[in-house]
Enzyme design. Structure first.
Site, mmCIF file in Angstrom:
data_model
loop_
_atom_site.group_PDB
_atom_site.id
_atom_site.type_symbol
_atom_site.label_atom_id
_atom_site.label_comp_id
_atom_site.label_asym_id
_atom_site.label_seq_id
_atom_site.Cartn_x
_atom_site.Cartn_y
_atom_site.Cartn_z
ATOM 1 N N ASP A 150 47.518 32.792 43.921
ATOM 2 C CA ASP A 150 47.347 34.179 43.449
ATOM 3 C C ASP A 150 48.511 35.063 43.905
ATOM 4 O OD1 ASP A 150 45.985 36.190 42.139
ATOM 5 O OD2 ASP A 150 44.083 35.847 43.176
ATOM 6 N N ASP A 205 42.575 40.058 35.046
ATOM 7 C CA ASP A 205 41.324 39.285 35.080
ATOM 8 C C ASP A 205 40.432 39.548 33.875
ATOM 9 O OD1 ASP A 205 42.259 38.481 37.463
ATOM 10 O OD2 ASP A 205 40.574 39.221 38.660
HETATM 11 C C1 GLA Z 1 42.486 37.682 41.417
HETATM 12 C C2 GLA Z 1 42.493 36.567 40.395
HETATM 13 C C3 GLA Z 1 41.065 36.142 40.076
HETATM 14 C C4 GLA Z 1 40.369 35.704 41.363
HETATM 15 C C5 GLA Z 1 40.446 36.809 42.401
HETATM 16 C C6 GLA Z 1 39.937 36.341 43.760
HETATM 17 O O1 GLA Z 1 41.917 38.836 40.880
HETATM 18 O O2 GLA Z 1 43.157 36.966 39.223
HETATM 19 O O3 GLA Z 1 41.034 35.119 39.137
HETATM 20 O O4 GLA Z 1 40.979 34.524 41.826
HETATM 21 O O5 GLA Z 1 41.762 37.281 42.564
HETATM 22 O O6 GLA Z 1 40.000 37.340 44.719
#
Ligand code: GLA
Length: 801
Positions: A150, A205
């Site tokens: 990430d 997301d």
């Molecule tokens: C980010 C990622 C998500 C998830 C969260 C976890 O937002 O894009 O897919 O993995 O972190 O904290």
């Protein structure tokens, strides 16, 4: 010891230098499939959940469908030890990650984990910054096969450098790991990450909504359509080993079934990673059916590895194509709106060359077989246009396969030509042969004619010569007796079309076979009914009622003291209203009239004994063969009296104008409508359609159902044919129809194989009251939607008198 470990680490590091700069090849040759904890469980993860999920992935057929990675997302972390090695959160994962990895592997699955290029993950846990090699080595020791990496808390870090660093660390650690870059598309990873990872996120997301955006101030999350739109222009960057990742699936997380289906389909059209994000322990069968549809998954996993594209859009519909291996295509229509939409697919509109794959659709030259992947059925070919309905927020998905060169000849039977002929007119069937080639062709057309009982009565052959790029008409004409006929038109090149036609339906003779005591039989039944007090009870159904009409559940006693029910709808405004009684189809589900339609009517939809509302108390099995040995106990004696009881009920109501009681119904409801008119002259006019229960001896010779269960019962009871048809003759609409006094409007579907038109007319032709019919030439056991308007116009004529 500590020093030794560090020295060894550095020694291995230097030995491995030549291998750096390479990601693990041969991983992700098709988009990765698996499950990830984030979308449903976020930080609420622990060892038991992951083990249970592993069990379910194996037991529910998910592994078998291709979902192999079981991935932990954020929030599994504990602290780093004094040397900087990461550990798991011991409370959530008491057995440790190595044991968890072994458990996952024991199920045939692969183990995925999550980290972040910054000092902290997005959930605030320990990130990998400065510990990349240590973390990679630790993951290898735990048996990790997949890393989602990430991008939170990375201020001042160069993304390309950061992701390359982790790629190199993974390579160094020596265990092949699928590297999933999660940088949300901020730094256009499609331009640089092909050498770095196996997939890269293209957007922020996702969340479980079909068409929305959630704004958190500093960041946003997106619904399915918003994410889909952000994929524009990216397809050329993806391919085997390096995929665009529009984020994980939200199927089963709260959207409607059609939205889930559309979401899943579009991800497959995008050749996106299929990473499930729902609770496998509690998911519905519908969710499971979506995520394990192997033919749909095969679109995503196609070995050509080319993403699909939007080929056209209009009126809220999008038309997508995806090139597949073997010169096949996936074709999808996405309905972005909430309204159901009808559209005609003109394949030639999608004649195109996709420069990325180099493939052409060539719909003008190639005929593809069409496979409907959600209906799971073959659906003809791409020859000719087709009209389809796509539900709101839903999709249609076809696989176009086994393309073969289009024949130089195409044949059309214009549907607007006649279907029923009368008097001196002879049935004439026209076919048009088109020659699409540069040479003249000779085509042989053949017409086979049979009665509706499938007795052959004629074969006609015609040859036609057609000039290049021209067409010729071929006419078949023949004389027949009154009746309905099956036509099979075929051509020498394998083309064929089957349909029914009719000649003089009102002159079809279906002799009545009533027993001499038919009248006494029904008089006795009616007299028995009149001895049963109906004891009507009405319960107001608040949730179904509106300010215009109120809806009640009505219960009452009928013949043999059987309780029957129905929905009664009456205008709120006091007055006298005409009544419309609806009789229901065989085994139909309970159906309540819409309180906002027909505002000037009282409506009553009856459920006869054992069916619809009464089905919970059904003791009559599959109804039609209940007590076939005894006309006095046969199911339909009671059921026909229920029809009369419905008229009793309506006529008892103060708000009903008893001179205007109408009746209607389709199939069994059509038969009931006619039977009610024969047995009860309080009905003023009636509109049956596709009526059932008529002309039994002929009916059972034409179609399998309900002949087969009835014959099986006949055998079980040891009844002779004569005995069987004698019982049925008391209930045969054609034997009762002569008693009808009410004007009748009947509709039928010419292509009906359930209640063949011949049997509809057996009853109709015995009616001596005013009558007319509407033929729906293209319909089977159904009517066109204009019927509802037409039957209302018919009823209105009586109101205005
Ligand atoms: C980010 C990622 C998500 C998830 C969260 C976890 O937002 O894009 O897919 O993995 O972190 O904290």
């Amino acid at each position: 010891m500590v020093r030794l470990r560090i020295i060894l680490l550095l020694a291995v590091l230097s030995l491995s230098l030549p291998l750096m700069g390479q990601k693990y090849e041969n991983l992700g040759r098709t988009p990765q499939m698996g499950w990830n904890s984030w979308n449903k469980f976020a930080s609420n993860i622990n060892e038991n959940l992951i083990k249970e999920t592993a069990d379910l992935m194996a037991s529910k057929g998910l592994l078998d469908a291709g979902y192999v990675y079981l991935n932990l997302d954020d929030c599994w972390h504990g602290e780093r030890d004094s040397l900087g090695f990461i550990s798991e959160n011991g409370e959530k994962f008491p057995s440790g990650m190595k044991a968890l990895g072994e458990y996952i592997h024991s199920k045939g699955l692969k183990f995925g984990i999550y980290s972040d290029a910054g000092c902290k993950t997005c959930g605030g846990h320990t990130g990998s910054l400065g510990h990349e090699y240590q973390d990679a080595v630790t993951y290898a020791r735990w048996g990790v096969d997949y890393l989602k990496y990430d991008w939170c808390n990375t201020k001042d870090i160069n993304p390309i450098g950061a992701y390359k660093l982790m790629r190199d660390a993974l390579r160094f650690a020596g265990r092949p790991v699928f590297f999933s870059i999660c940088e949300w598309g901020d730094n256009k990873p499609w331009l640089w990450a092909q050498e770095v990872g196996h997939s890269w996120r293209t957007t922020g997301d996702i969340f479980s909504c079909f068409d929305c955006i959630k704004d958190y101030g500093t960041w946003k999350s997106y619904g399915v359509l918003q994410i889909l739109d952000k994929q524009e222009g990216l397809r050329k960057y993806a391919g085997p080993g390096h995929w665009n990742d529009p984020d994980m699936l939200e199927v089963g997380n709260g959207m409607s079934v059609n939205e889930d289906r559309a979401h899943f389909t579009m991800w497959c059209m995008l050749a996106a990673p299929l990473i499930l994000g729902n609770d496998l322990a509690t998911m519905s069968q519908q969710t499971l059916d979506i995520i394990t549809n192997k033919e749909v998954i095969a679109i995503d996993q196609d070995s050509l590895g080319v993403q699909g594209f939007r080929a056209a859009s209009s009126d809220g519909l999008e038309f997508w194509l995806k090139p597949l291996a073997g010169k096949e295509w996936a074709f999808c229509i996405l309905n972005r709106s909430t309204d159901d939409k009808s559209c005609t697919i003109d394949w030639n509109r999608f004649n195109l060359k996709d420069s990325l794959s180099g493939m052409s659709t060539s719909f003008d030259k190639i005929s593809y077989k069409v496979r409907d992947l959600w209906v799971k059925a073959n659906a003809g070919t791409t020859d000719g246009n087709r009209t389809v309905i796509v539900r709101g927020h839903d999709v249609l998905l076809y696989r176009l396969c086994e393309g073969s060169a289009k024949s130089s000849v195409s044949i059309n039977v214009p549907l607007h030509q006649g279907w029923l002929w009368y008097g001196a007119q002879k049935p004439e069937i026209k076919a048009v042969v088109y020659n699409n080639s540069d040479k003249p062709v000779v085509e042989e057309l053949r017409l086979d004619l049979a009665t509706d009982k499938r007795e052959d009565i004629g074969k006609f052959v015609k040859r036609v010569k057609v000039a290049p790029h021209d067409s010729s008409e071929v006419m078949f004409g023949f004389g027949v007796k009154p009746g309905f006929y099956r036509v099979r038109l075929s051509a020498s090149d394998g083309w064929e079309k089957r349909f029914n036609i009719g000649y003089e339906p009102e002159r079809i003779v279906s002799p009545v076979d009533a027993q001499p005591d038919l009248r006494e039989f029904w008089d006795k039944a009616k007299s028995d009914l009149s001895k049963i007090a109906p004891d009507y009870s009405l319960t107001l159904l608040e949730d179904k009622s509106t300010d215009k009409r109120k809806v009640y559940m009505v219960k009452m006693l009928s013949l043999d003291s059987v309780v029957i029910s129905g929905y009664y709808v009456t205008p709120v405004k006091p007055g006298k209203y005409p009544a419309l009684i609806g009789y229901m189809g065989y085994g139909s589900k309970p159906w309540c009239p819409d309180p906002d339609s027909n505002p000037g009517f009282v409506e009553f939809v009856l459920s006869v004994r054992g069916q619809a509302l009464n089905e919970p108390d059904n003791k009559y099995g599959d109804w039609i063969r209940w007590n076939l040995q005894d006309r006095d106990k046969y199911y339909y004696r009671g059921a026909y009296m229920d029809l009369v009881r419905a008229v009793d009920f309506v006529a008892s109501r103060r708000e009903v104008d008893t001179l205007h009681i109408f009746a209607e119904g389709g199939s069994q409801g059509g038969a009931f409508t006619l039977a009610a008119c024969a047995l009860d002259h309080r009905i003023c006019a009636a509109a049956p359609f596709i009526p059932f229960l008529s002309d039994f001896p002929d009916y059972f010779r034409i179609v399998h159902w309900p002949a087969e269960p009835v014959f099986a019962e006949q055998k079980r009871l040891g009844l002779s044919d004569e005995g069987l048809y004698k019982t049925l003759s008391y209930f045969d609409i054609k034997n009762l129809a002569g008693w009808i006094k009410a004007p009748i409007l009947m509709a039928f579907g010419l292509q009906d194989d359930v209640c063949p038109p011949h049997t509809n007319f057996a009853g109709y032709n015995q009616i001596t009251s005013q009558k007319s019919f509407i033929c729906y030439p293209l319909k089977g056991h159904d009517v066109e939607s204009d019927w509802w308007q037409k039957r209302m116009e018919f009823f209105s004529k009586f109101l205005n008198k």
